[in-house]
Design an enzyme around this catalytic site. Sequence first.
Site, mmCIF file in Angstrom:
data_model
loop_
_atom_site.group_PDB
_atom_site.id
_atom_site.type_symbol
_atom_site.label_atom_id
_atom_site.label_comp_id
_atom_site.label_asym_id
_atom_site.label_seq_id
_atom_site.Cartn_x
_atom_site.Cartn_y
_atom_site.Cartn_z
ATOM 1 N N MET A 1 0.824 -1.192 0.000
ATOM 2 C CA MET A 1 0.000 0.000 0.000
ATOM 3 C C MET A 1 0.871 1.259 0.000
ATOM 4 S SD MET A 1 -3.143 -0.863 -0.148
ATOM 5 C CE MET A 1 -4.234 -2.250 0.153
ATOM 6 N N CYS A 2 0.324 2.338 -0.491
ATOM 7 C CA CYS A 2 1.044 3.604 -0.617
ATOM 8 C C CYS A 2 0.779 4.489 0.589
ATOM 9 C CB CYS A 2 0.606 4.319 -1.889
ATOM 10 S SG CYS A 2 0.695 3.299 -3.387
#
Length: 268
Positions: A1-2
């Site tokens: 995930m960012c």
Amino acid sequence: MCRWAAYRGEPIYLEDLVSSPAHSLIEQSHCATRAKTATNGDGFGIAWYGDHPEPGRYRDILPAWSDCNLKSIARQIRSPLFLAHVRAATGGGTRRDNCHPFVHGRWSFMHNGQIGGFEHLRRPMEAMLDDALYTARTGTTDSELLFLMALQFGLDRDPLGAMAETLSFVERLAAHMKHEVLVRFTAAFSDGIDLYAVRYASDRFAPTLYAAPMGPQGGYCLVSEPLNDDDDAWVEIPEGTAVVLGENGIDMRIFHLDPEIEAKRALR
């Protein structure tokens, strides 16, 4: 995930989110604390608004912590509205065209999340775009495609309604094609006037989102995780919520999808 951070208010330096805080976005690029992966080293990007309607943008495939220009740019640029993102790829190669934020005209967009089974849904999703928007697609990520679909569905007229229609379409498409319905979506997007954010997931495990006042009176930032240890300053945005930062400050409201989608989601 960012990990990402966004701001709207009186002009501040980009470094106030990107590099200066104890847990700045650059720090999160190699030591995130509220994500499945601590490292977000598959590129970065910033988009900011100034004297022109369309945003400026700087992106690269280097990890944010190793780009020699990012800190210098962030220290010199002041903006009343900007988006910044560090990427941990869940799909799409490590290339500049896949780095957020994505821009089209006056709009900018960045995303943390994923579409389950995107490889099966990509072609019919792309088929929803008209020729101009299809040609505007330069990368291979689900994030860019979601942005272009929202533009197709009327982002200019009704930003939150267009985003809800986009996610509803993806969920209906996955169900129709007999694939698992899985959308995890925490995104920020702006037309240069207002800043919007949505936290939503079909399985109720949406990526995190927090808000806090910042800068001169009336300014706010939205972040994937807090920029410091002042827990009293940060409010976690509930799953299923839309946020609008505008002239009148912060407005939070329930984010509604198609009623049929909502009914099925309630049964999960």
